[in-house]
Design a protein around this motif. Structure first.
Motif, PDB file in Angstrom:
ATOM      1  N   VAL A  46      31.825  40.213 -11.669  1.00  0.00           N
ATOM      2  CA  VAL A  46      33.128  40.156 -12.341  1.00  0.00           C
ATOM      3  C   VAL A  46      34.053  39.185 -11.609  1.00  0.00           C
ATOM      4  O   VAL A  46      34.711  38.344 -12.231  1.00  0.00           O
ATOM      5  N   VAL A  47      34.075  39.287 -10.279  1.00  0.00           N
ATOM      6  CA  VAL A  47      34.951  38.418  -9.484  1.00  0.00           C
ATOM      7  C   VAL A  47      34.518  36.956  -9.620  1.00  0.00           C
ATOM      8  O   VAL A  47      35.352  36.069  -9.807  1.00  0.00           O
ATOM      9  N   SER A  48      33.221  36.692  -9.541  1.00  0.00           N
ATOM     10  CA  SER A  48      32.725  35.320  -9.669  1.00  0.00           C
ATOM     11  C   SER A  48      33.043  34.731 -11.035  1.00  0.00           C
ATOM     12  O   SER A  48      33.474  33.572 -11.141  1.00  0.00           O
ATOM     13  N   ARG A  49      32.837  35.518 -12.098  1.00  0.00           N
ATOM     14  CA  ARG A  49      33.123  35.042 -13.452  1.00  0.00           C
ATOM     15  C   ARG A  49      34.618  34.725 -13.595  1.00  0.00           C
ATOM     16  O   ARG A  49      34.989  33.686 -14.135  1.00  0.00           O
ATOM     17  N   ALA A  50      35.474  35.598 -13.073  1.00  0.00           N
ATOM     18  CA  ALA A  50      36.921  35.365 -13.150  1.00  0.00           C
ATOM     19  C   ALA A  50      37.316  34.125 -12.349  1.00  0.00           C
ATOM     20  O   ALA A  50      38.143  33.325 -12.805  1.00  0.00           O
ATOM     21  N   ALA A  51      36.708  33.941 -11.175  1.00  0.00           N
ATOM     22  CA  ALA A  51      37.026  32.780 -10.344  1.00  0.00           C
ATOM     23  C   ALA A  51      36.638  31.492 -11.059  1.00  0.00           C
ATOM     24  O   ALA A  51      37.393  30.506 -11.028  1.00  0.00           O
ATOM     25  N   MET A  52      35.491  31.492 -11.719  1.00  0.00           N
ATOM     26  CA  MET A  52      35.060  30.293 -12.461  1.00  0.00           C
ATOM     27  C   MET A  52      36.000  30.013 -13.632  1.00  0.00           C
ATOM     28  O   MET A  52      36.390  28.866 -13.876  1.00  0.00           O
ATOM     29  N   GLY A  61      39.111  30.960 -13.882  1.00  0.00           N
ATOM     30  CA  GLY A  61      40.377  30.516 -13.298  1.00  0.00           C
ATOM     31  C   GLY A  61      40.317  29.069 -12.870  1.00  0.00           C
ATOM     32  O   GLY A  61      41.235  28.284 -13.141  1.00  0.00           O
ATOM     33  N   ARG A  62      39.238  28.695 -12.188  1.00  0.00           N
ATOM     34  CA  ARG A  62      39.054  27.308 -11.743  1.00  0.00           C
ATOM     35  C   ARG A  62      39.054  26.366 -12.944  1.00  0.00           C
ATOM     36  O   ARG A  62      39.713  25.325 -12.930  1.00  0.00           O
ATOM     37  N   ASP A  63      38.338  26.743 -14.003  1.00  0.00           N
ATOM     38  CA  ASP A  63      38.283  25.916 -15.207  1.00  0.00           C
ATOM     39  C   ASP A  63      39.661  25.764 -15.857  1.00  0.00           C
ATOM     40  O   ASP A  63      39.932  24.771 -16.531  1.00  0.00           O
ATOM     41  N   ALA A  64      40.511  26.766 -15.648  1.00  0.00           N
ATOM     42  CA  ALA A  64      41.863  26.718 -16.212  1.00  0.00           C
ATOM     43  C   ALA A  64      42.857  26.048 -15.266  1.00  0.00           C
ATOM     44  O   ALA A  64      44.052  25.973 -15.570  1.00  0.00           O
ATOM     45  N   GLY A  65      42.369  25.585 -14.108  1.00  0.00           N
ATOM     46  CA  GLY A  65      43.241  24.885 -13.169  1.00  0.00           C
ATOM     47  C   GLY A  65      43.910  25.771 -12.138  1.00  0.00           C
ATOM     48  O   GLY A  65      44.846  25.345 -11.464  1.00  0.00           O
ATOM     49  N   LEU A  66      43.452  27.007 -11.995  1.00  0.00           N
ATOM     50  CA  LEU A  66      44.027  27.923 -11.007  1.00  0.00           C
ATOM     51  C   LEU A  66      43.237  27.851  -9.697  1.00  0.00           C
ATOM     52  O   LEU A  66      42.038  27.559  -9.710  1.00  0.00           O
ATOM     53  N   PRO A  67      43.886  28.145  -8.582  1.00  0.00           N
ATOM     54  CA  PRO A  67      43.178  28.137  -7.298  1.00  0.00           C
ATOM     55  C   PRO A  67      42.123  29.251  -7.270  1.00  0.00           C
ATOM     56  O   PRO A  67      42.444  30.430  -7.420  1.00  0.00           O
ATOM     57  N   GLU A  68      40.871  28.862  -7.094  1.00  0.00           N
ATOM     58  CA  GLU A  68      39.755  29.803  -7.152  1.00  0.00           C
ATOM     59  C   GLU A  68      39.915  30.961  -6.173  1.00  0.00           C
ATOM     60  O   GLU A  68      39.665  32.112  -6.522  1.00  0.00           O
ATOM     61  N   GLN A  69      40.327  30.662  -4.944  1.00  0.00           N
ATOM     62  CA  GLN A  69      40.453  31.718  -3.929  1.00  0.00           C
ATOM     63  C   GLN A  69      41.532  32.732  -4.317  1.00  0.00           C
ATOM     64  O   GLN A  69      41.382  33.926  -4.071  1.00  0.00           O
ATOM     65  N   ASP A  70      42.609  32.265  -4.917  1.00  0.00           N
ATOM     66  CA  ASP A  70      43.672  33.179  -5.342  1.00  0.00           C
ATOM     67  C   ASP A  70      43.187  34.089  -6.469  1.00  0.00           C
ATOM     68  O   ASP A  70      43.509  35.282  -6.507  1.00  0.00           O
ATOM     69  N   VAL A  71      42.415  33.523  -7.395  1.00  0.00           N
ATOM     70  CA  VAL A  71      41.860  34.332  -8.489  1.00  0.00           C
ATOM     71  C   VAL A  71      40.894  35.367  -7.902  1.00  0.00           C
ATOM     72  O   VAL A  71      40.913  36.529  -8.299  1.00  0.00           O
ATOM     73  N   ARG A  72      40.060  34.946  -6.962  1.00  0.00           N
ATOM     74  CA  ARG A  72      39.137  35.892  -6.314  1.00  0.00           C
ATOM     75  C   ARG A  72      39.914  37.033  -5.651  1.00  0.00           C
ATOM     76  O   ARG A  72      39.555  38.206  -5.803  1.00  0.00           O
TER      77      ARG A  72
END
Length: 143
Positions: free
Chosen positions: A86-92, A94-105
């Motif tokens: 779930v966390v990995s999918r959300a991070a990806m 988020g990254r695709d939407a231009g959000l900082p991956e670590q913050d989404v994680r």
């Protein structure tokens, strides 16, 4: 005493006779329009914040329902593989939407902790502490 102005906004930078930093100068034609725009944008953020809270409440309701089902089927609350997925999918996403991956994680790991806590607190009728009330919980009580 000299006055400095922001090159983008034309606003007094606070050095002109003790004026407040960022206060529009009397001749600032855009001051009223900027204030209105700021107010509108803040109202939009407030509306998004309400949507975020509603989504978190819905997510926690679903997590409690999952906790009930896990308990009925003898499954453990902790499912590290599912949480990581779930966390990995959300991070990806988020990254695709231009959000900082670590913050989404970080955000999603916090959501996972909340969900785990809700699932641990969820109890079937007759067990210690009883159920946590919630709209979805009542529908799970019926066989």
């Amino acid at each position: 005493m000299s006055s400095e102005r922001n090159a983008d906004t034309g606003r007094d930078m606070g050095r002109d006779m003790g004026r407040d930093v960022g206060r529009p100068m009397p001749h600032d034609r855009h001051g009223a329009a900027s204030t209105e725009m700021l107010q509108t944008l803040r109202q939009d953020i407030d509306a998004v914040d309400e949507e975020i809270i509603a989504a978190i409440v819905r997510r926690m309701t679903l997590a409690r329902a999952i906790g009930t089902l896990k308990q009925r089927t003898g499954q453990p609350v902790l499912d590290p593989a599912r949480e990581a997925s779930v966390v990995s999918r959300a991070a990806m996403r988020g990254r695709d939407a231009g959000l900082p991956e670590q913050d989404v994680r970080a955000l999603y790991w916090q959501l996972m902790a909340w969900a785990r806590r809700a699932q641990m607190q969820e109890r079937l009728p007759g067990q210690p502490h009883g159920p946590i009330p919630g709209p979805l919980h009542e529908s799970l009580q019926s066989p």
